[in-house]
Design a protein around this motif. Structure first.
Motif, PDB file in Angstrom:
ATOM      1  N   THR A 128       0.499   8.108 -12.829  1.00 58.69           N
ATOM      2  CA  THR A 128       1.073   7.844 -13.995  1.00 58.69           C
ATOM      3  C   THR A 128       2.701   7.673 -13.924  1.00 58.69           C
ATOM      4  OG1 THR A 128       1.137  10.295 -14.553  1.00 58.69           O
ATOM      5  CG2 THR A 128      -0.777   8.830 -14.988  1.00 58.69           C
ATOM      6  N   LYS A 129       3.396   7.378 -15.070  1.00 61.71           N
ATOM      7  CA  LYS A 129       4.751   7.487 -15.155  1.00 61.71           C
ATOM      8  C   LYS A 129       5.136   8.487 -14.970  1.00 61.71           C
ATOM      9  CE  LYS A 129       4.748   5.348 -19.373  1.00 61.71           C
ATOM     10  NZ  LYS A 129       5.382   4.902 -20.495  1.00 61.71           N
ATOM     11  N   SER A 130       4.727   9.997 -15.321  1.00 63.42           N
ATOM     12  CA  SER A 130       5.221  10.960 -15.424  1.00 63.42           C
ATOM     13  C   SER A 130       4.891  11.795 -13.999  1.00 63.42           C
ATOM     14  CB  SER A 130       4.614  12.172 -16.338  1.00 63.42           C
ATOM     15  OG  SER A 130       3.380  12.132 -16.210  1.00 63.42           O
ATOM     16  N   ASN A 131       4.200  10.996 -13.025  1.00 57.41           N
ATOM     17  CA  ASN A 131       3.712  11.687 -11.758  1.00 57.41           C
ATOM     18  C   ASN A 131       4.305  10.608 -10.460  1.00 57.41           C
ATOM     19  OD1 ASN A 131       2.753  13.790 -10.418  1.00 57.41           O
ATOM     20  ND2 ASN A 131       0.568  12.659 -10.092  1.00 57.41           N
ATOM     21  N   VAL A 132       5.578  10.139 -10.431  1.00 57.34           N
ATOM     22  CA  VAL A 132       6.037   9.333  -9.654  1.00 57.34           C
ATOM     23  C   VAL A 132       6.739  10.155  -8.651  1.00 57.34           C
ATOM     24  CG1 VAL A 132       7.553   7.386  -9.219  1.00 57.34           C
ATOM     25  CG2 VAL A 132       6.185   7.537 -11.171  1.00 57.34           C
ATOM     26  N   ILE A 133       6.253   9.690  -7.319  1.00 55.39           N
ATOM     27  CA  ILE A 133       6.968  10.482  -6.196  1.00 55.39           C
ATOM     28  C   ILE A 133       7.605   9.455  -5.334  1.00 55.39           C
ATOM     29  CG2 ILE A 133       5.367  12.585  -6.169  1.00 55.39           C
ATOM     30  CD1 ILE A 133       3.796  11.029  -3.685  1.00 55.39           C
ATOM     31  N   LYS A 134       8.839  10.123  -4.531  1.00 57.77           N
ATOM     32  CA  LYS A 134       9.521   9.193  -3.650  1.00 57.77           C
ATOM     33  C   LYS A 134       9.409   9.855  -2.450  1.00 57.77           C
ATOM     34  CE  LYS A 134      14.295   8.125  -2.734  1.00 57.77           C
ATOM     35  NZ  LYS A 134      15.758   8.597  -3.217  1.00 57.77           N
ATOM     36  N   MET A 135       8.976   9.257  -1.366  1.00 57.36           N
ATOM     37  CA  MET A 135       9.060   9.750  -0.012  1.00 57.36           C
ATOM     38  C   MET A 135      10.434  10.018   0.600  1.00 57.36           C
ATOM     39  SD  MET A 135       6.397   7.748   2.120  1.00 57.36           S
ATOM     40  CE  MET A 135       7.274   6.251   2.336  1.00 57.36           C
ATOM     41  N   VAL A 136      10.838  11.191   1.105  1.00 56.78           N
ATOM     42  CA  VAL A 136      11.981  11.569   1.802  1.00 56.78           C
ATOM     43  C   VAL A 136      11.944  12.205   2.990  1.00 56.78           C
ATOM     44  CG1 VAL A 136      14.116  13.128   1.117  1.00 56.78           C
ATOM     45  CG2 VAL A 136      12.895  12.036  -0.586  1.00 56.78           C
ATOM     46  N   LYS A 137      12.506  11.770   3.881  1.00 58.47           N
ATOM     47  CA  LYS A 137      12.560  12.301   5.314  1.00 58.47           C
ATOM     48  C   LYS A 137      13.559  13.416   5.424  1.00 58.47           C
ATOM     49  CE  LYS A 137      10.585  10.371   9.450  1.00 58.47           C
ATOM     50  NZ  LYS A 137      10.332   9.124  10.030  1.00 58.47           N
ATOM     51  N   THR A 138      13.190  14.522   5.711  1.00 57.22           N
ATOM     52  CA  THR A 138      14.003  15.668   5.716  1.00 57.22           C
ATOM     53  C   THR A 138      14.890  15.679   7.064  1.00 57.22           C
ATOM     54  OG1 THR A 138      12.318  17.083   6.926  1.00 57.22           O
ATOM     55  CG2 THR A 138      12.850  17.226   4.535  1.00 57.22           C
ATOM     56  N   MET A 175       0.950  -1.208  -0.120  1.00 56.88           N
ATOM     57  CA  MET A 175      -0.018  -0.122   0.010  1.00 56.88           C
ATOM     58  C   MET A 175       0.796   1.310  -0.079  1.00 56.88           C
ATOM     59  SD  MET A 175      -3.242  -0.989   2.592  1.00 56.88           S
ATOM     60  CE  MET A 175      -3.650   0.907   2.642  1.00 56.88           C
ATOM     61  N   LYS A 176       0.300   2.270  -0.695  1.00 57.62           N
ATOM     62  CA  LYS A 176       1.023   3.775  -0.639  1.00 57.62           C
ATOM     63  C   LYS A 176       1.084   4.350   0.875  1.00 57.62           C
ATOM     64  CE  LYS A 176      -0.496   7.599  -2.101  1.00 57.62           C
ATOM     65  NZ  LYS A 176      -0.866   8.509  -3.118  1.00 57.62           N
ATOM     66  N   ASP A 177       1.925   4.910   1.177  1.00 56.94           N
ATOM     67  CA  ASP A 177       2.070   5.412   2.458  1.00 56.94           C
ATOM     68  C   ASP A 177       1.006   6.739   2.243  1.00 56.94           C
ATOM     69  OD1 ASP A 177       2.394   6.898   4.697  1.00 56.94           O
ATOM     70  OD2 ASP A 177       4.452   6.187   4.631  1.00 56.94           O
ATOM     71  N   THR A 178      -0.223   6.954   3.357  1.00 56.50           N
ATOM     72  CA  THR A 178      -1.113   8.059   3.077  1.00 56.50           C
ATOM     73  C   THR A 178      -0.702   9.005   3.840  1.00 56.50           C
ATOM     74  OG1 THR A 178      -1.990   6.871   4.854  1.00 56.50           O
ATOM     75  CG2 THR A 178      -2.975   6.369   2.711  1.00 56.50           C
ATOM     76  N   ARG A 179       0.508   9.179   4.500  1.00 63.07           N
ATOM     77  CA  ARG A 179       1.042  10.433   5.248  1.00 63.07           C
ATOM     78  C   ARG A 179       1.444  11.387   4.287  1.00 63.07           C
ATOM     79  NH1 ARG A 179       5.244   8.155   9.311  1.00 63.07           N
ATOM     80  NH2 ARG A 179       5.609   6.915   7.476  1.00 63.07           N
ATOM     81  N   ILE A 180       1.500  11.101   3.019  1.00 67.24           N
ATOM     82  CA  ILE A 180       2.059  12.124   2.175  1.00 67.24           C
ATOM     83  C   ILE A 180       1.373  12.199   0.785  1.00 67.24           C
ATOM     84  CG2 ILE A 180       3.588  10.084   0.794  1.00 67.24           C
ATOM     85  CD1 ILE A 180       5.622  12.074   0.710  1.00 67.24           C
ATOM     86  N   THR A 181       1.034  13.368   0.277  1.00 67.59           N
ATOM     87  CA  THR A 181       0.182  13.546  -0.940  1.00 67.59           C
ATOM     88  C   THR A 181       0.856  14.371  -1.991  1.00 67.59           C
ATOM     89  OG1 THR A 181      -0.326  15.691  -0.031  1.00 67.59           O
ATOM     90  CG2 THR A 181      -1.885  13.923   0.343  1.00 67.59           C
ATOM     91  N   PHE A 182       0.336  14.318  -3.233  1.00 61.85           N
ATOM     92  CA  PHE A 182       0.980  15.076  -4.399  1.00 61.85           C
ATOM     93  C   PHE A 182       0.987  16.330  -4.097  1.00 61.85           C
ATOM     94  CE2 PHE A 182      -0.876  10.906  -6.650  1.00 61.85           C
ATOM     95  CZ  PHE A 182       0.305  10.586  -6.985  1.00 61.85           C
ATOM     96  N   LYS A 183       2.328  17.121  -4.666  1.00 62.58           N
ATOM     97  CA  LYS A 183       2.346  18.541  -4.351  1.00 62.58           C
ATOM     98  C   LYS A 183       1.635  19.292  -5.715  1.00 62.58           C
ATOM     99  CE  LYS A 183       6.967  18.462  -3.645  1.00 62.58           C
ATOM    100  NZ  LYS A 183       8.332  18.993  -3.251  1.00 62.58           N
ATOM    101  N   ARG A 184       1.674  18.562  -6.947  1.00 59.37           N
ATOM    102  CA  ARG A 184       1.278  19.309  -7.902  1.00 59.37           C
ATOM    103  C   ARG A 184      -0.262  18.843  -8.109  1.00 59.37           C
ATOM    104  NH1 ARG A 184       6.538  17.351 -11.460  1.00 59.37           N
ATOM    105  NH2 ARG A 184       8.090  18.440 -10.177  1.00 59.37           N
ATOM    106  N   ARG A 185      -1.071  19.616  -9.061  1.00 57.65           N
ATOM    107  CA  ARG A 185      -2.224  19.356  -9.235  1.00 57.65           C
ATOM    108  C   ARG A 185      -2.415  18.342 -10.581  1.00 57.65           C
ATOM    109  NH1 ARG A 185      -5.132  25.250  -9.359  1.00 57.65           N
ATOM    110  NH2 ARG A 185      -4.737  25.835  -7.367  1.00 57.65           N
ATOM    111  N   HIS A 186      -1.841  17.081 -10.074  1.00 58.82           N
ATOM    112  CA  HIS A 186      -1.879  16.013 -10.974  1.00 58.82           C
ATOM    113  C   HIS A 186      -2.251  14.843 -10.187  1.00 58.82           C
ATOM    114  CE1 HIS A 186      -0.175  13.224 -14.230  1.00 58.82           C
ATOM    115  NE2 HIS A 186      -1.284  13.263 -14.452  1.00 58.82           N
ATOM    116  N   PRO A 187      -3.542  14.085  -9.903  1.00 55.46           N
ATOM    117  CA  PRO A 187      -3.729  13.026  -8.849  1.00 55.46           C
ATOM    118  C   PRO A 187      -3.581  11.830  -9.185  1.00 55.46           C
ATOM    119  CG  PRO A 187      -5.651  13.950  -9.774  1.00 55.46           C
ATOM    120  CD  PRO A 187      -4.693  14.953 -10.552  1.00 55.46           C
ATOM    121  N   TYR A 188      -3.265  11.490 -10.555  1.00 59.54           N
ATOM    122  CA  TYR A 188      -3.121  10.093 -10.957  1.00 59.54           C
ATOM    123  C   TYR A 188      -1.843   9.565 -11.218  1.00 59.54           C
ATOM    124  CZ  TYR A 188      -7.718  11.760 -12.699  1.00 59.54           C
ATOM    125  OH  TYR A 188      -8.837  12.290 -12.826  1.00 59.54           O
TER     126      TYR A 188
END
Length: 132
Positions: A32-42, A17-30
């Motif tokens: 897709t291959k161009s909308n892949v994010i990586k979780m990073v802890k600062t 399952m995707k971690d739900t504590r993090i959301t997309f920053k841009r206005r593209h909710p799907y």
């Protein structure tokens, strides 16, 4: 027994399952291959999303369609910002054809020229025979 399998199932789900504590920053909710994010802890402990760039296929040989060695795999738009030495290979057909295909072309051209010379010699030989 049933509780043990329930624990295994929850562990499997946690991995998939995707971690739900993090959301997309841009206005593209799907997803897709161009909308892949990586979780990073600062360093401050916050979870943030970093957008990953797509992997590029890179240039291919025009004859055999294999990947060209020595040339960066970039998007076609970003090639204009690179140095010429990063876009080509210092050889005939560099950046367009692979070394194997260039070698094949050179050998083929040489053999065709040799064949022409042999044909010319044979014509000269046949012309001399009737005259003698």
């Amino acid at each position: 027994r049933a509780s043990g399998s329930r624990q295994n199932r929850s562990k499997r789900l946690a991995r998939t399952m995707k971690d739900t504590r993090i959301t997309f920053k841009r206005r593209h909710p799907y997803a897709t291959k161009s909308n892949v994010i990586k979780m990073v802890k600062t360093p401050g402990g916050r979870l943030v999303a970093h957008y990953k760039a797509k992997k590029r296929a890179g240039p291919k040989c025009g004859d055999c369609k294999c990947s060209l060695a020595g040339i960066k795999h970039l998007s076609s738009f970003s090639y204009k910002n690179t140095h010429k030495r990063e876009r080509t290979v210092s050889r005939a057909y560099g950046g367009s054809r692979c070394a194997k295909c260039v070698r094949e072309r050179i050998v083929r051209a040489f053999l065709i020229e040799e064949q022409k010379i042999v044909k010319q010699m044979m014509l000269e030989k046949t012309k001399k025979k009737p005259a003698a």
